[in-house]
Every structure is written in structure tokens, then in C-alpha cells.
Design a protein around this motif. Structure first.
Motif, PDB file in Angstrom:
ATOM      1  N   TRP A  27       0.839  -1.196   0.000  1.00 18.63           N
ATOM      2  CA  TRP A  27       0.000   0.000   0.000  1.00 18.63           C
ATOM      3  C   TRP A  27       0.870   1.241   0.000  1.00 18.63           C
ATOM      4  N   GLY A  31       3.325   8.391   0.807  1.00 24.60           N
ATOM      5  CA  GLY A  31       4.526   8.035   0.038  1.00 24.60           C
ATOM      6  C   GLY A  31       5.814   8.665   0.557  1.00 24.60           C
ATOM      7  N   THR A  32       5.751   9.397   1.651  1.00 25.68           N
ATOM      8  CA  THR A  32       6.940  10.153   2.089  1.00 25.68           C
ATOM      9  C   THR A  32       8.035   9.255   2.645  1.00 25.68           C
ATOM     10  N   LEU A  34       7.835   5.499   1.963  1.00 23.27           N
ATOM     11  CA  LEU A  34       7.919   4.356   1.045  1.00 23.27           C
ATOM     12  C   LEU A  34       8.715   4.688  -0.219  1.00 23.27           C
ATOM     13  N   THR A 107       0.462  10.520   6.350  1.00 23.22           N
ATOM     14  CA  THR A 107      -0.785  10.107   7.001  1.00 23.22           C
ATOM     15  C   THR A 107      -0.484   9.495   8.378  1.00 23.22           C
ATOM     16  N   ASP A 163       7.693  10.715  15.995  1.00 22.72           N
ATOM     17  CA  ASP A 163       7.364  11.574  17.150  1.00 22.72           C
ATOM     18  C   ASP A 163       5.935  11.315  17.609  1.00 22.72           C
TER      19      ASP A 163
HETATM   20  C1  LIG Z   1      13.000  14.360   5.318  1.00 23.51           C
HETATM   21  C2  LIG Z   1      12.061  13.694   6.275  1.00 23.51           C
HETATM   22  C3  LIG Z   1      12.070  14.058   7.607  1.00 23.51           C
HETATM   23  C4  LIG Z   1      11.188  13.436   8.504  1.00 23.51           C
HETATM   24  N1  LIG Z   1      11.214  13.797   9.821  1.00 23.51           N
HETATM   25  C5  LIG Z   1      10.384  13.182  10.690  1.00 23.51           C
HETATM   26  C6  LIG Z   1      10.393  13.511  12.067  1.00 23.51           C
HETATM   27  O1  LIG Z   1      11.134  14.381  12.519  1.00 23.51           O
HETATM   28  N2  LIG Z   1       9.517  12.862  12.887  1.00 23.51           N
HETATM   29  C7  LIG Z   1       8.663  11.910  12.423  1.00 23.51           C
HETATM   30  O2  LIG Z   1       7.894  11.357  13.219  1.00 23.51           O
HETATM   31  N3  LIG Z   1       8.649  11.562  11.128  1.00 23.51           N
HETATM   32  C8  LIG Z   1       9.484  12.171  10.266  1.00 23.51           C
HETATM   33  N4  LIG Z   1       9.470  11.820   8.946  1.00 23.51           N
HETATM   34  C9  LIG Z   1       8.706  10.640   8.545  1.00 23.51           C
HETATM   35  C10 LIG Z   1       7.306  10.936   8.119  1.00 23.51           C
HETATM   36  O3  LIG Z   1       6.545  11.299   9.238  1.00 23.51           O
HETATM   37  C11 LIG Z   1       6.792   9.649   7.502  1.00 23.51           C
HETATM   38  O4  LIG Z   1       7.479   9.468   6.290  1.00 23.51           O
HETATM   39  C12 LIG Z   1       5.304   9.679   7.255  1.00 23.51           C
HETATM   40  O5  LIG Z   1       4.592   9.832   8.447  1.00 23.51           O
HETATM   41  C13 LIG Z   1       4.847   8.399   6.559  1.00 23.51           C
HETATM   42  O6  LIG Z   1       3.493   8.538   6.194  1.00 23.51           O
HETATM   43  P1  LIG Z   1       3.036   8.323   4.682  1.00 23.51           P
HETATM   44  O7  LIG Z   1       1.563   8.443   4.662  1.00 23.51           O
HETATM   45  O8  LIG Z   1       3.805   9.180   3.745  1.00 23.51           O
HETATM   46  O9  LIG Z   1       3.472   6.789   4.519  1.00 23.51           O
HETATM   47  P2  LIG Z   1       3.938   6.015   3.187  1.00 23.51           P
HETATM   48  O10 LIG Z   1       5.318   6.398   2.848  1.00 23.51           O
HETATM   49  O11 LIG Z   1       2.893   6.086   2.139  1.00 23.51           O
HETATM   50  O12 LIG Z   1       3.916   4.524   3.753  1.00 23.51           O
HETATM   51  C14 LIG Z   1       4.825   4.097   4.739  1.00 23.51           C
HETATM   52  C15 LIG Z   1       4.497   2.623   5.046  1.00 23.51           C
HETATM   53  O13 LIG Z   1       3.269   2.527   5.704  1.00 23.51           O
HETATM   54  C16 LIG Z   1       2.416   1.598   5.062  1.00 23.51           C
HETATM   55  N5  LIG Z   1       1.073   2.098   5.265  1.00 23.51           N
HETATM   56  C17 LIG Z   1       0.593   3.335   4.989  1.00 23.51           C
HETATM   57  N6  LIG Z   1      -0.665   3.464   5.405  1.00 23.51           N
HETATM   58  C18 LIG Z   1      -1.011   2.276   5.974  1.00 23.51           C
HETATM   59  C19 LIG Z   1      -2.189   1.778   6.602  1.00 23.51           C
HETATM   60  N7  LIG Z   1      -3.294   2.534   6.732  1.00 23.51           N
HETATM   61  N8  LIG Z   1      -2.182   0.523   7.087  1.00 23.51           N
HETATM   62  C20 LIG Z   1      -1.085  -0.256   6.981  1.00 23.51           C
HETATM   63  N9  LIG Z   1       0.058   0.154   6.386  1.00 23.51           N
HETATM   64  C21 LIG Z   1       0.087   1.402   5.886  1.00 23.51           C
HETATM   65  C22 LIG Z   1       2.873   1.599   3.607  1.00 23.51           C
HETATM   66  O14 LIG Z   1       2.560   0.396   2.949  1.00 23.51           O
HETATM   67  C23 LIG Z   1       4.391   1.762   3.796  1.00 23.51           C
HETATM   68  O15 LIG Z   1       4.956   0.512   4.069  1.00 23.51           O
HETATM   69  C24 LIG Z   1      10.302  12.439   8.029  1.00 23.51           C
HETATM   70  C25 LIG Z   1      10.281  12.092   6.675  1.00 23.51           C
HETATM   71  C26 LIG Z   1      11.143  12.701   5.797  1.00 23.51           C
HETATM   72  C27 LIG Z   1      11.113  12.302   4.352  1.00 23.51           C
END
Ligand SMILES: Cc1cc2nc3c(=O)[nH]c(=O)nc-3n(C[C@H](O)[C@H](O)[C@H](O)COP(=O)(O)OP(=O)(O)OC[C@H]3O[C@@H](n4cnc5c(N)ncnc54)[C@H](O)[C@@H]3O)c2cc1C
Length: 327
Positions: A27, A31-32, A34, A107, A163
Motif C-alpha cells: 500500500w 509516500g513520504t 515508502l 498520514t 514523534d
Molecule cells: C525528510 C524527512 C524528515 C522526517 N522527519 C520526521 C520527524 O522528525 N519525525 C517523524 O515522526 N517523522 C518524520 N518523517 C517521517 C514521516 O513522518 C513519515 O514518512 C510519514 O509519516 C509516513 O506517512 P506516509 O503516509 O507518507 O506513509 P507512506 O510512505 O505512504 O507509507 C509508509 C508505510 O506505511 C504503510 N502504510 C501506509 N498506510 C497504511 C495503513 N493505513 N495501514 C497499513 N500500512 C500502511 C505503507 O505500505 C508503507 O509501508 C520524516 C520524513 C522525511 C522524508
């Protein structure tokens, strides 16, 4: 980066089926995380199933709980009026993560599922039991400044990076999940896991289980809360150590307290023994110092990260002081 297929689902049933049928599918939400992992070849799904159209974005009260859908954005949740009023610790922790741009994409479900930031995990030329079980842990004797001081194993000393999850573990949240075998509810403390012999598994989800939301039970932690994150830069950096602190005071006496610590373990680290020690005591720096000593029981460093053995108790004392209005 390998070629991959892409499709979009609009029902929860279709999302679960897509993963159950195909072991090479994954899923994608914001995408941030993955997409970074795919670019570096750390993970190589052949199909991405976009779940952004699922009806899982709501933030609402259900009885005596706050429900947040798995696809609610980190920024929306942090800024939501209900969240800020009822669960301000969660709002503070979310605001300490990443940058506004990333929070606008990320998310709640994705945040919980994000992988460790251990540099050996990200570097496919290096050994890493989490990425490739059986290859060893490069960090054990390598550069381990960011690594864990609690709950490590000889297979892995990586830390959980979120966090938001540090606040959620302190707030006794529950994770709502649906999968091929039906629905279940997992307490936040049991969602992420310690590495043991299987560091490749970050959490207790089974293949094909989708996070649909979280629930936070009502509490009286509105006035005395703080999320303190110590990091190399004041923005856009992961925690060296962080503390989520919520205190319930009557006069100067601590009625109840919740404590989570980040940057120190493979999972969000709840300090239950320290909480029990603090209950009924006077809120003062001296008490907080004693509590911090207790909190460090069982901690040990691996060389470059030995500084965390001092930083963690100091961060805990400071977070408690600020939360209790004693700073
Ligand atoms: C430069 C940078 C700095 C960051 N700094 C921080 C920070 O200081 N603190 C912090 O907490 N985070 C930090 N992050 C991380 C960021 O919070 C996460 O990348 C983000 O929360 C992931 O959410 P997403 O929706 O983009 O997940 P995605 O990248 O889309 O997915 C991540 C994973 O979760 C799975 N997934 C997604 N949704 C579900 C669901 N509903 N059920 C089951 N599996 C699921 C996907 O299959 C994948 O394996 C940083 C990221 C970057 C790129």
C-alpha cells in the motif's frame, strides 16, 4: 529503482484483497517514506496499491474516545481543533515531526508504519538484519550515535523514528485494524515490537492487515503537557531523545502522569515504572531527578550513543518541569 505497477482502490475490502492476493504488492499512502525506501532499493514492491481514496480521513468523537482515521494527514490532525483541545500532547508531538510540507502529505497510518532511520538499514551495501535477515548488524560495532539504549538485541539496535507515536503510547491509544481474518484492536504499547531475533518485523501486524484508524480514550491531560524533542537541528531532524509528558496536578501534587520516550528504543518507550514512582509525589526538580534515575534502569550505550545515557534523563527532567509549570 525497479519498475512497478500502480493501481488505486476505493474500498477497504479491495485494499485488503489486493495485498492478500499478491505478496509483491504494497500500500502507498502519502509516500513520504515508502518512495524514499524504493529509490534506495531497500524495499522493492512490484505493485503499489494507492489507498488514498479510502474513507479513512475522519477525526471525530465516538463516545468517550477520539477517533482519527488512518488517512488523516499529520498536519490536519496537528491543527484540528478537537485534537488540540482534548489531546494537546498529540498535536505537539506531530508538530515536532518532519516539516510542514511533509506533514501535509504524511498520514497517521503511514507515520506508524515508517521504518527506522538507521543508516545501515538504508545503505544496501551494508549488513543489516532488519533489511536482510541473517546479514548482521552494522551498527553494533559501527557508527551508532542515533541508536537505542533500551530493549536492544544482538541482532539490531535501531530506533523507532516517529514523534507522533511517542505521544500515542503515553496516551494509551489503540490501533484499529482490518485484515483477511477480520477486524482487531491492538493497544498502542503492543503495536510496535522490540527487535529480538526478528528485527525485520517492526510491529505486530499480519500480512494484509490495514490500519483503519486510532482511538484515544478521554483523559484529563489538557493543561500540563509537553513534548520535548532534542535533535541536531531545531527543525527537520529526527530525535536524538524525545519525551512526551502529561501530568495531572492537584496543587503541587502529581495525581497521575504519563510518560513516553523516543529515540531510545526499537519501539515507542513507555515509562510505566517511572509513572508509578511519581504518582502522589510533589512536583519538583528533585522528584523529577529521582524519577529520571529510575527511568534509566536497564539502559546501556554502544559507544557513539553513550551520550544518550545522560541526555535521556536530562530530557525527561526538563519535559516534566515544563509540563508541570516548574521550568
Ligand atoms: C525528510 C524527512 C524528515 C522526517 N522527519 C520526521 C520527524 O522528525 N519525525 C517523524 O515522526 N517523522 C518524520 N518523517 C517521517 C514521516 O513522518 C513519515 O514518512 C510519514 O509519516 C509516513 O506517512 P506516509 O503516509 O507518507 O506513509 P507512506 O510512505 O505512504 O507509507 C509508509 C508505510 O506505511 C504503510 N502504510 C501506509 N498506510 C497504511 C495503513 N493505513 N495501514 C497499513 N500500512 C500502511 C505503507 O505500505 C508503507 O509501508 C520524516 C520524513 C522525511 C522524508
Amino acid at each position: 529503482m525497479i519498475n512497478f505497477g500502480y493501481s488505486r482502490v476505493s474500498t477497504i475490502k479491495a485494499a485488503v484483497e489486493a495485498l492478500s492476493k499478491d505478496s509483491n504488492a504494497q500500500w502507498i499512502a502519502g509516500g513520504t517514506n515508502l518512495v524514499d525506501l524504493m529509490k534506495k532499493g531497500v524495499t522493492t514492491p512490484e505493485k503499489l496499491i494507492d489507498i488514498n481514496n479510502l474513507p479513512l480521513k475522519e477525526i471525530k468523537k465516538t463516545g468517550n474516545k477520539l477517533y482519527i482515521g488512518a488517512l488523516a494527514l499529520n498536519s490536519e490532525v496537528a491543527e484540528n481543533e478537537l485534537v488540540r483541545k482534548e489531546q494537546p500532547l498529540l498535536s505537539l508531538a506531530l508538530q515536532a515531526g518532519a516539516s510542514q510540507q511533509i506533514r501535509n502529505m504524511a498520514t497517521i497510518g503511514g507515520n506508524m508504519m515508517q521504518r527506522t532511520r538507521c543508516s545501515y538499514f538504508y545503505n544496501t551495501d551494508m549488513p543489516c538484519n532488519k533489511r536482510e535477515p541473517g546479514t548482521g548488524c552494522g551498527a553494533l560495532k559501527g557508527f551508532n550515535r542515533m541508536h537505542a539504549i533500551f530493549g536492544t538485541s544482538e541482532k539490531c539496535i535501531a530506533v523507532h523514528p516517529s514523534d507522533m507515536c511517542i505521544a500515542l503510547v503515553a496516551l494509551d491509544a489503540a490501533v484499529l485494524v482490518t485484515g483477511p481474518k477480520g477486524d482487531r484492536r491492538i493497544s498502542f504499547q503492543n503495536f510496535h515490537r522490540l527487535p529480538g531475533d526478528t528485527p525485520q518485523k517492526d510491529n505486530t501486524l499480519e500480512r494484509g492487515e490495514l490500519i483503519t484508524g486510532i482511538e484515544i480514550p478521554d483523559n484529563s491531560y489538557q493543561d500540563h503537557v509537553h513534548y520535548l524533542k532534542v535533535r541536531d537541528r531545531t527543525s527537520y531532524a529526527f530525535a536524538l531523545v524525545s519525551v512526551a509528558a502529561a501530568v495531572n496536578l492537584q496543587g503541587d501534587t502529581i495525581q497521575d502522569v504519563r510518560l513516553g520516550m523516543g529515540g531510545v528504543a526499537h519501539k515507542p518507550w513507555r515509562l510505566t515504572e517511572t509513572e508509578n514512582f511519581l504518582k502522589g509525589k510533589k512536583a519538583s526538580e528533585a522528584t523529577f531527578r529521582q524519577a529520571a534515575e529510575l527511568a534509566l534502569k536497564g539502559a546501556h550505550g554502544f559507544g557513539h550513543n553513550n551520550f544518550k545515557l545522560k541526555l535521556a534523563p536530562n530530557t525527561l527532567v526538563e519535559a516534566l518541569k515544563i509540563a508541570a509549570g516548574k521550568a
